[in-house]
Design an enzyme around this catalytic site. Structure first.
Site, mmCIF file in Angstrom:
data_model
loop_
_atom_site.group_PDB
_atom_site.id
_atom_site.type_symbol
_atom_site.label_atom_id
_atom_site.label_comp_id
_atom_site.label_asym_id
_atom_site.label_seq_id
_atom_site.Cartn_x
_atom_site.Cartn_y
_atom_site.Cartn_z
ATOM 1 N N CYS A 96 0.774 -1.196 -0.081
ATOM 2 C CA CYS A 96 -0.122 -0.056 -0.137
ATOM 3 C C CYS A 96 0.943 1.562 0.030
ATOM 4 O O CYS A 96 1.423 1.664 -1.055
ATOM 5 C CB CYS A 96 -0.917 -0.060 1.338
ATOM 6 S SG CYS A 96 -2.483 0.710 1.005
ATOM 7 N N HIS A 203 -3.793 -5.847 2.600
ATOM 8 C CA HIS A 203 -3.612 -5.731 4.246
ATOM 9 C C HIS A 203 -3.996 -7.160 4.364
ATOM 10 O O HIS A 203 -4.411 -7.970 3.644
ATOM 11 C CB HIS A 203 -4.105 -4.948 5.004
ATOM 12 C CG HIS A 203 -3.684 -3.356 4.573
ATOM 13 N ND1 HIS A 203 -2.450 -2.940 4.801
ATOM 14 C CD2 HIS A 203 -4.211 -2.401 3.814
ATOM 15 C CE1 HIS A 203 -2.257 -1.674 4.278
ATOM 16 N NE2 HIS A 203 -3.257 -1.589 3.623
#
Ligand code: GLN
Length: 243
Positions: A96, A203
């Site tokens: 990310c 995630h």
């Protein structure tokens, strides 16, 4: 005492750790143990030196726009080292915000342009100008399922990001989106792979849910560090489904 010893650089582990991205290290250690390897970890943060030859693996986790801005000011000091590490084919996982900063730039939610180090060729724009006001939504949030077109493997994760990333030359997507938004909500790609660098918006953390990727990273690290070792047992390791 393990037979093999690996070292991992955890970039900005004190600043960039969204949704417990540090769990990726726990997953790597878990699978490493089954390969008779242990992993020593150093957090490489603001003002720290990074010598790529000291490390076998690297993790750069996700973060908020504010932390990314802070990190982006320090990152150029580590650019040469990171570039060498990646081009030497050493396994690097960037999640990310870390994924965004390895690329050319990231335009944050307030429109600020946060420079990346451009060791990979992708760039990241903001959703503010993309999603309609009617949607009242300026982030991609939710579960993601992707398929790796090369191996047929499916990977599961959870995404929460403003950024919309577009891949550059020499980068392959980590997978094709079957559910969720992925890199940009448009071209069905998710993540990026270049040599043994894996970038993703997942995630979860990604390696606890997708042990196959942890296995690939560990095998690459062991082959680099111990080129003459017989790694057939590590190669034969079966990854049990974790969801
Ligand atoms: N701040 C970045 C974004 O919103 C990265 C978010 C993250 O790392 N989860 O796109």
């Amino acid at each position: 005492m393990a037979k093999y010893h690996l070292r991992l650089a955890h970039f900005y582990g004190d600043l960039m750790n969204t949704y417990g991205d540090i769990g990726n290290i726990i997953a790597l250690r878990y699978y490493a143990k089954m390969m008779d390897a242990d992993i020593a970890v150093d957090v490489i943060s603001i003002d720290d030196q990074f010598n790529p030859d000291d490390y076998d693996l690297a993790l750069f986790g996700g973060g908020q726009d504010y932390e990314q801005m802070v990190v982006s000011k320090d990152l150029p000091s580590k650019k040469a080292g990171i570039e060498k590490f990646i081009n030497d084919g050493k396994p690097f996982l960037a999640v990310c915000g870390g994924y965004q900063l390895l690329g050319k730039y990231y335009v944050g939610a307030d429109g600020e342009k946060i420079p990346g180090i451009g060791v990979l060729d992708h760039y990241t724009t903001t959703q503010s100008s993309h999603r309609s006001a009617m949607e009242n939504q300026s982030r991609f949030i939710g579960n993601v399922l992707i398929k790796d077109p090369r191996t047929g493997e499916e990977y599961h994760g959870f995404e929460n990001h403003n950024g919309r990333t577009f891949l550059g030359k020499d980068e392959q997507p980590l997978g094709i989106v079957e559910q969720g938004h992925g890199n940009n909500g448009e071209d069905k790609t998710e993540g990026a792979v270049y040599k043994n660098t894996y970038c993703t918006y997942f995630h979860g953390p990604i390696l606890t849910r997708n042990g196959e990727i942890a296995k690939k990273m560990l095998l690459a690290a062991l082959k680099n560090r111990y080129p003459d070792a017989d790694l057939s047992q590590a190669e034969a390791l079966q990854i049990a489904p974790t969801f």
